[in-house]
Scaffold this active site. Structure first.
Site, PDB file in Angstrom:
ATOM      1  N   ASN A   7     -52.275 -51.881  55.982  1.00 19.29           N
ATOM      2  CA  ASN A   7     -52.166 -50.861  54.942  1.00 19.29           C
ATOM      3  C   ASN A   7     -51.525 -49.638  55.599  1.00 19.29           C
ATOM      4  OD1 ASN A   7     -52.501 -48.950  52.982  1.00 19.29           O
ATOM      5  ND2 ASN A   7     -54.716 -49.232  52.748  1.00 19.29           N
ATOM      6  N   ARG A  94     -50.602 -54.206  51.862  1.00 21.77           N
ATOM      7  CA  ARG A  94     -50.951 -53.482  50.642  1.00 21.77           C
ATOM      8  C   ARG A  94     -49.714 -52.701  50.211  1.00 21.77           C
ATOM      9  NH1 ARG A  94     -53.769 -47.932  49.667  1.00 21.77           N
ATOM     10  NH2 ARG A  94     -54.211 -48.141  47.457  1.00 21.77           N
ATOM     11  N   HIS A 183     -55.847 -49.066  42.046  1.00 24.59           N
ATOM     12  CA  HIS A 183     -57.091 -49.690  42.551  1.00 24.59           C
ATOM     13  C   HIS A 183     -57.207 -51.143  42.073  1.00 24.59           C
ATOM     14  CE1 HIS A 183     -59.282 -45.519  42.675  1.00 24.59           C
ATOM     15  NE2 HIS A 183     -58.747 -45.783  43.851  1.00 24.59           N
ATOM     16  N   HIS A 211     -64.953 -48.175  39.823  1.00 24.56           N
ATOM     17  CA  HIS A 211     -64.656 -47.904  41.246  1.00 24.56           C
ATOM     18  C   HIS A 211     -64.802 -46.404  41.471  1.00 24.56           C
ATOM     19  CE1 HIS A 211     -62.140 -48.538  45.016  1.00 24.56           C
ATOM     20  NE2 HIS A 211     -62.092 -47.219  44.853  1.00 24.56           N
ATOM     21  N   GLY A 215     -61.015 -41.446  45.280  1.00 18.95           N
ATOM     22  CA  GLY A 215     -60.328 -41.664  44.008  1.00 18.95           C
ATOM     23  C   GLY A 215     -61.270 -42.485  43.145  1.00 18.95           C
ATOM     24  N   ARG A 244     -59.283 -34.601  42.181  1.00 17.20           N
ATOM     25  CA  ARG A 244     -58.371 -34.725  41.025  1.00 17.20           C
ATOM     26  C   ARG A 244     -59.131 -34.489  39.729  1.00 17.20           C
ATOM     27  NH1 ARG A 244     -56.620 -40.403  42.861  1.00 17.20           N
ATOM     28  NH2 ARG A 244     -55.405 -39.951  44.730  1.00 17.20           N
ATOM     29  N   ASP A 285     -67.401 -34.020  48.975  1.00 21.70           N
ATOM     30  CA  ASP A 285     -68.176 -35.142  49.508  1.00 21.70           C
ATOM     31  C   ASP A 285     -69.423 -35.281  48.639  1.00 21.70           C
ATOM     32  OD1 ASP A 285     -70.133 -36.651  50.952  1.00 21.70           O
ATOM     33  OD2 ASP A 285     -68.898 -36.407  52.737  1.00 21.70           O
ATOM     34  N   MET A 286     -69.537 -36.424  47.970  1.00 22.39           N
ATOM     35  CA  MET A 286     -70.596 -36.573  46.963  1.00 22.39           C
ATOM     36  C   MET A 286     -71.996 -36.400  47.552  1.00 22.39           C
ATOM     37  SD  MET A 286     -71.006 -36.693  43.840  1.00 22.39           S
ATOM     38  CE  MET A 286     -69.664 -37.293  42.830  1.00 22.39           C
ATOM     39  N   GLY A 335     -70.129 -45.543  44.074  1.00 21.35           N
ATOM     40  CA  GLY A 335     -70.692 -46.613  43.232  1.00 21.35           C
ATOM     41  C   GLY A 335     -71.656 -47.500  43.995  1.00 21.35           C
ATOM     42  N   GLU A 387     -61.081 -54.489  49.750  1.00 18.70           N
ATOM     43  CA  GLU A 387     -59.685 -54.680  49.368  1.00 18.70           C
ATOM     44  C   GLU A 387     -58.934 -55.505  50.409  1.00 18.70           C
ATOM     45  OE1 GLU A 387     -58.150 -50.875  47.302  1.00 18.70           O
ATOM     46  OE2 GLU A 387     -60.049 -50.298  48.193  1.00 18.70           O
TER      47      GLU A 387
HETATM   48  P1  AMP Z   1     -64.609 -44.206  49.464  1.00 17.15           P
HETATM   49  O1  AMP Z   1     -63.327 -43.516  49.037  1.00 17.15           O
HETATM   50  O2  AMP Z   1     -64.838 -45.494  48.743  1.00 17.15           O
HETATM   51  O3  AMP Z   1     -64.751 -44.317  50.948  1.00 17.15           O
HETATM   52  O4  AMP Z   1     -65.808 -43.240  48.997  1.00 17.15           O
HETATM   53  C1  AMP Z   1     -65.967 -41.948  49.503  1.00 17.15           C
HETATM   54  C2  AMP Z   1     -67.028 -41.204  48.703  1.00 17.15           C
HETATM   55  O5  AMP Z   1     -68.268 -41.922  48.760  1.00 17.15           O
HETATM   56  C3  AMP Z   1     -67.310 -39.799  49.228  1.00 17.15           C
HETATM   57  O6  AMP Z   1     -67.352 -38.875  48.149  1.00 17.15           O
HETATM   58  C4  AMP Z   1     -68.694 -39.942  49.838  1.00 17.15           C
HETATM   59  O7  AMP Z   1     -69.409 -38.726  49.758  1.00 17.15           O
HETATM   60  C5  AMP Z   1     -69.316 -40.976  48.919  1.00 17.15           C
HETATM   61  N1  AMP Z   1     -70.529 -41.559  49.493  1.00 17.15           N
HETATM   62  C6  AMP Z   1     -70.655 -42.332  50.599  1.00 17.15           C
HETATM   63  N2  AMP Z   1     -71.960 -42.610  50.831  1.00 17.15           N
HETATM   64  C7  AMP Z   1     -72.689 -41.986  49.861  1.00 17.15           C
HETATM   65  C8  AMP Z   1     -74.082 -41.876  49.540  1.00 17.15           C
HETATM   66  N3  AMP Z   1     -75.009 -42.470  50.297  1.00 17.15           N
HETATM   67  N4  AMP Z   1     -74.432 -41.162  48.455  1.00 17.15           N
HETATM   68  C9  AMP Z   1     -73.510 -40.539  47.701  1.00 17.15           C
HETATM   69  N5  AMP Z   1     -72.176 -40.618  47.929  1.00 17.15           N
HETATM   70  C10 AMP Z   1     -71.768 -41.316  48.993  1.00 17.15           C
END
Ligand code: AMP
Length: 403
Positions: A7, A94, A183, A211, A215, A244, A285-286, A335, A387
């Site tokens: 990728n 990819r 995605h 997803h 993103g 976004r 960052d969630m 998710g 992926e």
């Molecule tokens: P990805 O792009 O699939 O790597 O997802 C990244 C996102 O997942 C970021 O916003 C992270 O803060 C969130 N994330 C990862 N672990 C957790 C968790 N335990 N609880 C909440 N959000 C998470």
């Protein structure tokens, strides 16, 4: 059969080498900051297998040098996982945008390269580095077939009523302006896994796949085929994402230009980089957003509300589009890992037959799992996305179909 998955980004190469007889990743790695003074190559062989972990911090001038160094590490006596590059049967790439040219993965030849180039206007940031990856891999592996797996291909089954925007028709047939969706590799992978998890074939189930990573996008999947998806001409449309905006009033850019004197570049940056959850509460960052909301930060709490409410609205829309839904499927960073967000998205949907089991929702696991109650008419599944594995599977499928 070993398959190398690549990728390629503008200054990075992510790689995984799979043994496709056992469908296991032998090594995962990332070469980043290519072209900068301090490039970093992180090489992580699978636990319990061959090879050693290594981080290198030497300058890597470009993608060609990066991939050469990756191959040297793959066959290194100490760090490597294979003995010779001839043990790599094929390379899977990819490729972000296949436009309307590709409904499926394909062997890369000159015509495919031309078509990916023709689609550069639709993905100016992604297709050029993807092409670079193909170019250097073809030089390094002249005898191994190269396969392109497109992020847009899974959504090529959308019907016109779902992919056309209500704008003058010439914009579609002359300029190819339409919903493409992204995605796709992830939505395809989790749809397949979800069907298998339910003991069914993909063509026997209707799914809403969700997803939620940095993103975020959703898809309505009828009998194994994507019939609608939330991202559009670009990945900006649809759900609220890390930075976004997702769906907005299309007149907002005119308003910003006329009343705030913003340029097109300003608006592009605002909607892609400074909006979404970050725009609403300053964090993207969630985990941080959730922790802040729990600690009483009102903006963070509101950002979570807006985020989950948008997903809930799309669940309703795709439920209506599908008519019958067998499962909701949550995937990607948020998710897979956030019981809070999953709970907020499913809250109040019991009348639709969507009933979350609160205890199962809280359990932490890396496995495919069902978090709905035993009586829930619609299953709620958590399926970790992969992926790279999907790209490796597609590459193998294409190879097998040639023989
Ligand atoms: P990805 O792009 O699939 O790597 O997802 C990244 C996102 O997942 C970021 O916003 C992270 O803060 C969130 N994330 C990862 N672990 C957790 C968790 N335990 N609880 C909440 N959000 C998470």
């Amino acid at each position: 059969m070993n398959i190398l998955v690549i990728n390629t980004g503008s200054s990075s190469i992510k790689y995984q080498l799979f043994n496709m007889d056992s469908e296991t990743a032998l090594v995962t790695g990332l070469a980043e900051k290519l072209g900068e003074e301090s490039s970093i190559l992180t090489h992580t062989p699978a636990e319990g297998g061959k090879g050693k972990f290594k981080v290198e911090k030497d300058r890597i001038a470009d993608h060609a040098q990066g991939l050469s160094r990756i191959v040297e590490l793959l066959i290194d006596r100490e760090y490597g996982v294979i003995q010779d590059k001839s043990e790599i049967a094929a390379v899977g790439h990819r490729v972000v945008h296949g436009g309307e040219d590709f409904q499926s993965s394909t062997i890369i030849d000159e015509a495919v390269i031309r078509a990916v180039k023709d689609n550069i206007p639709l993905a100016p940031l992604h297709n050029p580095p993807n092409l670079k990856g193909i170019e250097v891999a073809r030089k390094i592996f002249p005898d191994a077939p190269q396969v392109a797996v497109f992020d847009t291909a899974f959504h090529q089954t959308l019907p016109p009523k779902a992919y056309l925007y209500a704008v003058p028709h010439g914009l579609y047939w002359k300029n190819r302006i339409r919903r493409y969706g992204f995605h796709g590799t992830s939505h395809a992978y989790v749809s397949h896994e979800a069907a298998e998890f339910m003991g069914k074939k993909p063509e026997d189930v209707n799914l809403i796949t969700i997803h939620l990573g940095n993103g975020a996008s959703m898809a309505a999947v009828r009998e194994g085929r994507s019939v609608d998806t939330s991202m559009g001409l670009t990945p900006l449309e649809g759900l609220v994402m890390g930075t976004r905006s997702g769906d907005i009033d299309p007149a907002l850019p005119f308003f910003l230009a006329k009343n705030l004197n913003m340029s097109l570049d300003d608006i592009d940056r605002l909607l892609n980089k400074e909006s979404g959850v970050k725009g609403l509460c300053g964090m993207n960052d969630m985990r941080e957003v959730e922790d802040s909301a729990m600690a009483g930060d009102k903006k963070a709490g509101t950002a979570l509300d807006v985020y989950a409410y948008r997903i809930k609205k799309y669940i309703g829309a795709y439920y209506a589009a599908l008519g019958r839904v067998d499962a909701l499927v949550f995937t990607a960073g948020i998710g897979e890992n956030s019981p809070l967000i999953r709970g907020m998205c499913c809250e109040g949907l019991e009348e639709l037959g969507i009933e979350l089991d609160k205890g199962k929702n809280e359990e932490r696991s890396k496995a495919n799992r069902d978090i709905s109650t035993a009586d829930s008419r619609v299953k709620i599944l958590v399926i970790p996305t992969n992926e790279e594995k999907r790209i490796a599977r597609e590459t193998k499928r294409i190879l097998m179909s040639r023989t």
